[in-house]
Each structure stands twice: as structure tokens, then as C-alpha cells.
Write a protein that holds these residues in place. Sequence first.
Motif, PDB file in Angstrom:
ATOM      1  N   LYS A 153       1.132  -1.445  -0.036  1.00  0.00           N
ATOM      2  CA  LYS A 153      -0.381  -0.265   0.020  1.00  0.00           C
ATOM      3  C   LYS A 153       0.835   1.141   0.172  1.00  0.00           C
ATOM      4  CE  LYS A 153      -3.654  -1.941   1.993  1.00  0.00           C
ATOM      5  NZ  LYS A 153      -4.911  -1.867   3.709  1.00  0.00           N
ATOM      6  N   ALA A 154       1.922   1.274   0.418  1.00  0.00           N
ATOM      7  CA  ALA A 154       2.808   2.767   0.707  1.00  0.00           C
ATOM      8  C   ALA A 154       3.666   2.875  -0.999  1.00  0.00           C
ATOM      9  CB  ALA A 154       4.562   2.083   1.233  1.00  0.00           C
ATOM     10  N   TYR A 155       3.255   1.863  -2.098  1.00  0.00           N
ATOM     11  CA  TYR A 155       3.389   2.287  -3.476  1.00  0.00           C
ATOM     12  C   TYR A 155       1.625   2.931  -4.134  1.00  0.00           C
ATOM     13  CZ  TYR A 155       7.595   0.568  -2.892  1.00  0.00           C
ATOM     14  OH  TYR A 155       9.471   0.840  -1.684  1.00  0.00           O
ATOM     15  N   LEU A 156       0.833   2.656  -2.993  1.00  0.00           N
ATOM     16  CA  LEU A 156      -0.475   3.034  -3.438  1.00  0.00           C
ATOM     17  C   LEU A 156      -0.385   4.469  -4.606  1.00  0.00           C
ATOM     18  CD1 LEU A 156      -3.612   1.824  -3.914  1.00  0.00           C
ATOM     19  CD2 LEU A 156      -4.033   2.815  -2.465  1.00  0.00           C
ATOM     20  N   LYS A 157      -0.003   5.184  -3.875  1.00  0.00           N
ATOM     21  CA  LYS A 157       0.391   7.049  -4.049  1.00  0.00           C
ATOM     22  C   LYS A 157       1.263   6.675  -5.763  1.00  0.00           C
ATOM     23  CE  LYS A 157       4.993   7.089  -1.951  1.00  0.00           C
ATOM     24  NZ  LYS A 157       5.389   8.328  -1.181  1.00  0.00           N
ATOM     25  N   TYR A 158       1.821   6.003  -6.515  1.00  0.00           N
ATOM     26  CA  TYR A 158       2.318   6.499  -7.367  1.00  0.00           C
ATOM     27  C   TYR A 158       1.098   4.934  -8.265  1.00  0.00           C
ATOM     28  CZ  TYR A 158       6.337   6.457  -5.351  1.00  0.00           C
ATOM     29  OH  TYR A 158       7.747   7.037  -5.086  1.00  0.00           O
ATOM     30  N   LEU A 159      -0.352   4.863  -8.662  1.00  0.00           N
ATOM     31  CA  LEU A 159      -1.064   4.001  -9.578  1.00  0.00           C
ATOM     32  C   LEU A 159      -2.333   5.208 -10.100  1.00  0.00           C
ATOM     33  CD1 LEU A 159      -2.484   1.429 -10.180  1.00  0.00           C
ATOM     34  CD2 LEU A 159      -3.918   1.750  -7.642  1.00  0.00           C
ATOM     35  N   ALA A 160      -2.102   6.433  -9.829  1.00  0.00           N
ATOM     36  CA  ALA A 160      -2.914   6.978 -10.611  1.00  0.00           C
ATOM     37  C   ALA A 160      -1.808   7.499 -11.891  1.00  0.00           C
ATOM     38  CB  ALA A 160      -3.360   8.036 -10.241  1.00  0.00           C
ATOM     39  N   ASP A 161      -0.688   7.745 -12.028  1.00  0.00           N
ATOM     40  CA  ASP A 161      -0.514   8.516 -12.757  1.00  0.00           C
ATOM     41  C   ASP A 161       1.276   6.906 -13.422  1.00  0.00           C
ATOM     42  OD1 ASP A 161      -1.127  10.699 -11.843  1.00  0.00           O
ATOM     43  OD2 ASP A 161       0.979  10.535  -9.837  1.00  0.00           O
ATOM     44  N   THR A 162       0.450   6.120 -13.264  1.00  0.00           N
ATOM     45  CA  THR A 162       1.436   4.676 -14.525  1.00  0.00           C
ATOM     46  C   THR A 162       1.299   4.986 -15.349  1.00  0.00           C
ATOM     47  OG1 THR A 162       1.672   2.564 -14.098  1.00  0.00           O
ATOM     48  CG2 THR A 162      -0.585   3.253 -13.388  1.00  0.00           C
ATOM     49  N   ARG A 163       2.320   4.431 -15.875  1.00  0.00           N
ATOM     50  CA  ARG A 163       1.953   4.113 -17.552  1.00  0.00           C
ATOM     51  C   ARG A 163       1.774   3.071 -18.523  1.00  0.00           C
ATOM     52  NH1 ARG A 163       6.314   5.560 -19.325  1.00  0.00           N
ATOM     53  NH2 ARG A 163       5.902   5.800 -22.167  1.00  0.00           N
ATOM     54  N   ALA A 164       2.260   1.849 -17.614  1.00  0.00           N
ATOM     55  CA  ALA A 164       2.012   0.494 -18.114  1.00  0.00           C
ATOM     56  C   ALA A 164       0.594   0.872 -18.267  1.00  0.00           C
ATOM     57  CB  ALA A 164       1.863  -0.541 -16.267  1.00  0.00           C
ATOM     58  N   ALA A 165       1.073  -0.288 -19.133  1.00  0.00           N
ATOM     59  CA  ALA A 165      -0.706  -1.133 -20.466  1.00  0.00           C
ATOM     60  C   ALA A 165      -0.895  -1.805 -18.954  1.00  0.00           C
ATOM     61  CB  ALA A 165      -0.076  -2.230 -21.006  1.00  0.00           C
ATOM     62  N   ALA A 166      -0.980  -2.605 -18.037  1.00  0.00           N
ATOM     63  CA  ALA A 166      -2.147  -3.457 -16.774  1.00  0.00           C
ATOM     64  C   ALA A 166      -1.087  -3.699 -15.553  1.00  0.00           C
ATOM     65  CB  ALA A 166      -2.012  -4.891 -17.443  1.00  0.00           C
ATOM     66  N   VAL A 167      -1.819  -2.753 -15.167  1.00  0.00           N
ATOM     67  CA  VAL A 167      -1.362  -2.987 -13.328  1.00  0.00           C
ATOM     68  C   VAL A 167      -1.938  -4.658 -12.293  1.00  0.00           C
ATOM     69  CG1 VAL A 167      -0.484  -2.474 -11.088  1.00  0.00           C
ATOM     70  CG2 VAL A 167      -1.280  -0.870 -12.915  1.00  0.00           C
ATOM     71  N   LEU A 168      -0.888  -5.241 -11.722  1.00  0.00           N
ATOM     72  CA  LEU A 168      -1.897  -6.169 -11.321  1.00  0.00           C
ATOM     73  C   LEU A 168      -1.422  -6.525  -9.449  1.00  0.00           C
ATOM     74  CD1 LEU A 168      -1.304 -10.575 -10.587  1.00  0.00           C
ATOM     75  CD2 LEU A 168       0.821 -10.018 -10.149  1.00  0.00           C
ATOM     76  N   LEU A 169      -2.993  -6.547  -9.615  1.00  0.00           N
ATOM     77  CA  LEU A 169      -2.784  -5.816  -7.957  1.00  0.00           C
ATOM     78  C   LEU A 169      -4.065  -6.476  -6.893  1.00  0.00           C
ATOM     79  CD1 LEU A 169      -5.770  -4.255  -9.325  1.00  0.00           C
ATOM     80  CD2 LEU A 169      -4.724  -2.724  -9.122  1.00  0.00           C
ATOM     81  N   HIS A 170      -4.752  -5.697  -5.778  1.00  0.00           N
ATOM     82  CA  HIS A 170      -5.405  -6.829  -5.160  1.00  0.00           C
ATOM     83  C   HIS A 170      -7.080  -6.057  -5.604  1.00  0.00           C
ATOM     84  CE1 HIS A 170      -7.828  -7.583  -1.618  1.00  0.00           C
ATOM     85  NE2 HIS A 170      -7.481  -8.096  -0.938  1.00  0.00           N
ATOM     86  N   PRO A 171      -7.836  -7.171  -5.455  1.00  0.00           N
ATOM     87  CA  PRO A 171      -9.689  -6.829  -5.631  1.00  0.00           C
ATOM     88  C   PRO A 171      -9.465  -5.647  -5.467  1.00  0.00           C
ATOM     89  CG  PRO A 171      -9.368  -8.711  -5.753  1.00  0.00           C
ATOM     90  CD  PRO A 171      -7.920  -7.824  -5.351  1.00  0.00           C
ATOM     91  N   ASP A 172      -9.559  -4.786  -4.345  1.00  0.00           N
ATOM     92  CA  ASP A 172      -9.673  -3.929  -3.249  1.00  0.00           C
ATOM     93  C   ASP A 172      -9.292  -1.892  -4.373  1.00  0.00           C
ATOM     94  OD1 ASP A 172     -10.986  -5.697  -1.366  1.00  0.00           O
ATOM     95  OD2 ASP A 172      -9.117  -5.123   0.034  1.00  0.00           O
ATOM     96  N   HIS A 173      -8.015  -2.334  -4.951  1.00  0.00           N
ATOM     97  CA  HIS A 173      -7.525  -1.360  -5.441  1.00  0.00           C
ATOM     98  C   HIS A 173      -7.748  -1.735  -6.775  1.00  0.00           C
ATOM     99  CE1 HIS A 173      -5.512  -0.758  -1.938  1.00  0.00           C
ATOM    100  NE2 HIS A 173      -5.000  -1.893  -2.247  1.00  0.00           N
TER     101      HIS A 173
END
Length: 346
Positions: free
Chosen positions: A50-70
Amino acid sequence: MNNPSPQGLTLAELANRLGARLNGDGERIVTGLATLSEAGPDDITFLANKAYLKYLADTRAAAVLLHPDHVDDCPTSSLALANPYLGYAELSHLFDPLAARNVPGIHPSAVVSDQATVGEDVQIGPQVVIEDGVWLGAGVIVGPGSVVGANSEVGEASRLHANVTVCHGVIIGKRAILHSGCVIGGDGFGFAHDGQCWHKIAQLGGVIMGDDVEVGSCSSIDRGALGDTIIEDDVKIDSQVQIAHNVQIGEHSALAGCVGIAGSTKVGRHCMLGGGVGLSGHLTICDGVQVTGMSLVTNSIHEPGVYSSGTGAMDNAQWRKNAVRFKQLDEIAKRLVRLERASRRS
């Protein structure tokens, strides 16, 4: 930095391999794996902390592997998984550049005994030495400069990186990973003293390693003096670890860097030893014990839990004052006993 996969994988393929729920275009192809902040449009990334959640909104990745909550917070396609860090571990192997270099065959400079047994699809690199009576299972990879001593066995799908030494009479299970510079089955530290000098004791035992064991670079696992040193299934050993003769490590345990274990100590299953931990000889550590970094264990541990020793870092001036108090503890304890006795008499 990402690790490219030349062929590329679709998100649908990745979701199927991981057992993840896909949200987005299943036909989208990704060719690399990178962090949230560094990923590009052809990469897949992951969010496991969760400490890296702040980077999620700005990611340029094609896809993100994450928990269903996010999932709802993800600006791009996602692969939802209950344990995204475990999913990342599996995902990493799909983008491992070493896998593309695994080509079976024996290099012309390798020396392989006619009395050795080499299984199917084995890869033996330059300057390797395979001695008499060695058995290599199917799919084994022996890296450049490695030596496998006489009458040793290496289980199928195991990998020895460059300059690994497996001494004589060692048994290694399936899917082992031995990193560069480690020595398995060297002599234990056994000597007898006659009052003036030391006399070496021949180390007649061996080493037996179970399946799925990993040993870090420049670590040593000594052979037994009479019986065997035993490393059970799924034990993970970091770099620069010393395991002495006749030690036993229970399955699923993990040892961090610079751990030292003296002879004939038994460590249970599901134990974790932090960096720099030292265990004295002839101890028994029960299952489920965690010892924090730089601790010294001089007595057996019979109850699971977390154990520590020593003092944490502090201002030097404060430490020096405390060190003086350490020397006074015995006298303080005796004075306390005298005061308690006097108090009871009054």
C-alpha cells in the motif's frame, strides 16, 4: 528497468496463468515487467504494498497486477489477485532473460567423466568438471567453471550458476538453485588439540539437500563429520551464510545473509533467521521460531515465537553509559536481593 520478453504475452494469457481476474483488453500484448513508476506502455507492473499506492494513478503501464480492493483506482487494465506479491513472483519468471539462454548440450571445454550419468536436456557450460559417479537429472543446468564431485547427485531441473562447487558424495534434490561461489560439502571445522597443536579430523559424512532449496552466493554448507548435514525441502539460504557440519535445517525455513550456525545444531521447520544471526553448536530450535537480525543464540529454544538479543543502535555517548551499567548489573542484582531480604525482615 524492465525485463523484456521477446515473444510478448497477452493479458488474457497472463490472467489465465496467474488465476487472476482480468479487467480490460485481453488481447493487449505486454513485453516487459517494471515498477509502477518506471513502467511504459508495453509493460505490466504490480502493486503489492500500500505504500506504493500513490504511484498507481500516474502509471503508464499497460496493466497492473493488484488486489481486488484497488481495481477501481487503477487507470489502466488490471489483473486482480488476492495475493498480488505471490502473483508477481510467478510473473517474474515469465520475463526472466536467463530462461532464453537455457540451451541443452555439453560445451567442448567441459570435462565430463565417462562414468557420470547425464540426463536428458542437461546444459553443461564451459570449463565445467563432472567427476566419476555423478548423476545429473533431466534439465539440470551447470554453469561455467562449476565442479560436481565424485558420486554426487543433482536432481532434475536444478541450476548451478557459475563457479559453484559441489564436493564428493553430496545429494541435491529437484529444482535447486545454487548461486555463484557457494560450496556444498566442504570439510567441516573439525580438529583435535593435543595441548600444543591441532590435528585434523577427517569429515566422513555428506550433505543431503531436499527439493526446491536455494543457496546464495559465497555460502558454505559443510559436510558431516560422521553423519550428514541435512537441508530439508524449500529451505532458502541467502548469501555468505555458514552452515557447519551435521547441522539440520527444517523444511520451509529461511536464513538471511551472514547467518552462522555452529555444528550439530537443529533448526526446525518454518523458522526465519535474520541477517547476521549466530547459533551456537548442539542446540535445538523448535518449529516456528523467528530470530531477529544480529542476535546470538546460545541456548536451545523450545517455544515458537520471535526472539532477539543485543541492543539496537543509539547515540555513542548513551551507549557508553549503558555499557558501564551492563558491567554493574550483577552487583545491582545482588544489592536488590539484600534489600528485599532486609525489607522482609523488617
